[in-house]
Motif scaffolding. Structure first.
Motif, mmCIF file in Angstrom:
data_model
loop_
_atom_site.group_PDB
_atom_site.id
_atom_site.type_symbol
_atom_site.label_atom_id
_atom_site.label_comp_id
_atom_site.label_asym_id
_atom_site.label_seq_id
_atom_site.Cartn_x
_atom_site.Cartn_y
_atom_site.Cartn_z
ATOM 1 N N VAL A 145 35.709 42.082 -76.258
ATOM 2 C CA VAL A 145 36.405 40.962 -77.198
ATOM 3 C C VAL A 145 37.969 41.380 -76.802
ATOM 4 N N ILE A 146 38.204 42.413 -76.814
ATOM 5 C CA ILE A 146 39.888 42.631 -76.693
ATOM 6 C C ILE A 146 40.208 42.126 -74.876
ATOM 7 N N GLU A 147 39.209 42.279 -74.048
ATOM 8 C CA GLU A 147 39.569 41.998 -72.903
ATOM 9 C C GLU A 147 39.326 40.460 -72.566
ATOM 10 N N VAL A 148 38.365 39.798 -73.207
ATOM 11 C CA VAL A 148 38.436 38.229 -73.246
ATOM 12 C C VAL A 148 39.781 37.834 -73.870
ATOM 13 N N ALA A 149 39.940 38.190 -74.981
ATOM 14 C CA ALA A 149 41.285 37.717 -75.850
ATOM 15 C C ALA A 149 42.394 37.982 -74.844
ATOM 16 N N ALA A 150 42.681 38.934 -74.222
ATOM 17 C CA ALA A 150 43.697 39.280 -73.457
ATOM 18 C C ALA A 150 43.774 38.176 -72.071
ATOM 19 N N TYR A 151 42.693 37.799 -71.665
ATOM 20 C CA TYR A 151 42.481 36.984 -70.546
ATOM 21 C C TYR A 151 43.254 35.459 -71.095
#
Length: 335
Positions: free
Chosen positions: A173-179
């Motif tokens: 979730v953190i990585e997708v949000a950062a993207y």
């Protein structure tokens, strides 16, 4: 937009469930409606069908052909020394430039338009050619945005159809949000002075999620849980309307109440809460990016729209109806 610190609150959230080892929560989503149905059939003395599982979410719509390129004689282009144009020509005609991914091509176009928007070429020897190029890039920018949003390899993977549920994956979730934070900045790059950090952040974040299917898993999970909640509410409402506790409280009601507390409240309700948090904390920045699209396919109305008629409004209403159905049944059986 929200930062990494806030996203860590989702540490108990969503894990992509391995197909070879089914997560206990996935098992319970299969068993919960069956537990309720079995007891309801005894109370009503009739057979009730289980709800069918939803089909995999449809593929992301494809935007069509790649936007056209500006036609300029190569030697003439090399004679333009303004706006750092030769660097862009060199990049485009390099071996890597000729096989750019959709995302890399979009970065190139965003950088070039940003450069032209912020460059004063009015006194340049090739001002006419630069003006033609600039106008062409401005007029075709929306096509570039559409093509990137619907054809990017990362987006195709994120939305790739699946029947895999999403349970806990806080890091994902953190990585997708950062993207999506980085992609939103990249789309707006032509309206500001070029900053290399915007491109660097995009490249870094996209590299971290290149194989992620988190959004497709999330959409499928919303469809699946909504279907289960709606079906269960219908069964419970039927028990209430048939006044199964009119004369006395059957033992099956005690068993049903045990199913509610032991299985739904303990195992499934925390999962529903995490899905709901994603709706409010992740999806707004996903929707923000796809709002740059020039049209709105039916797919987007269902999954990339937070208004009524979307999966999110159906999911929220299913939760409310399910809760109300339990309250009504237990209230009718407590008198």
């Amino acid at each position: 937009m929200f930062g990494r610190q806030r996203l860590t609150v989702l540490a108990v959230m969503l894990l992509s469930v391995s197909a070879c080892q089914q997560h206990p929560v996935v098992n319970e989503w299969e068993k919960y409606p069956l537990r309720v149905l079995t007891l309801a059939e005894k109370l009503l003395d009739q057979q009730i069908n289980l709800p069918p599982k939803p089909q995999p979410i449809a593929n992301l719509p494809i935007a069509g052909e790649k936007p056209p390129a500006f036609q300029l004689d190569f030697l003439e282009a090399l004679s333009i020394h303004t706006c750092n144009l030769q660097a862009y020509i060199g990049e485009k005609n390099s071996s890597l430039g000729k096989v750019q991914s959709v995302a890399n091509h979009f970065i190139y176009e965003a950088n070039l338009l940003s450069q032209l928007n912020n460059c004063d070429y009015s006194q340049a020897a090739k001002a006419t050619e630069l003006m033609r190029l600039h106008k062409f890039k401005q007029q075709n920018w929306q096509q570039q945005v559409d093509y990137f949003l619907l054809n990017s390899e990362i987006h195709k993977k994120l939305f790739q159809p699946t029947t895999q549920m999403l349970i806990h994956d806080s890091q994902g979730v953190i990585e997708v949000a950062a993207y999506f934070q980085a992609a939103n900045q990249l789309v707006q790059l032509p309206q500001q002075t070029f900053e290399q950090s915007i491109v660097d952040n995009f490249n870094k974040s996209s590299g971290q999620i290149h194989s992620s299917q988190l959004l497709a898993q999330y959409f499928y999970t919303l469809e699946y849980t909504t279907l289960v909640l709606q079906h269960t509410a219908t069964v419970l409402n039927k028990l209430t309307s048939q006044q199964v506790c009119a004369n006395t409280r059957p033992t099956e009601i005690d068993y049903l109440e045990n199913v509610l507390h032991k299985y739904f409240v303990t195992e499934l309700q925390p999962h529903l809460a995490s899905l709901s948090r994603l709706q409010h904390e992740l999806m707004p920045i996903v929707v923000e990016l796809f709002n740059h699209l020039s049209f709105s396919p039916e797919y987007f109305e269902r999954y990339l729209n937070l208004a009524n008629g979307s999966i999110y409004s159906d999911f929220t209403q299913a939760n409310i109806s399910h809760q109300q159905a339990w309250q009504n049944l237990l209230a009718s059986c407590s008198e």
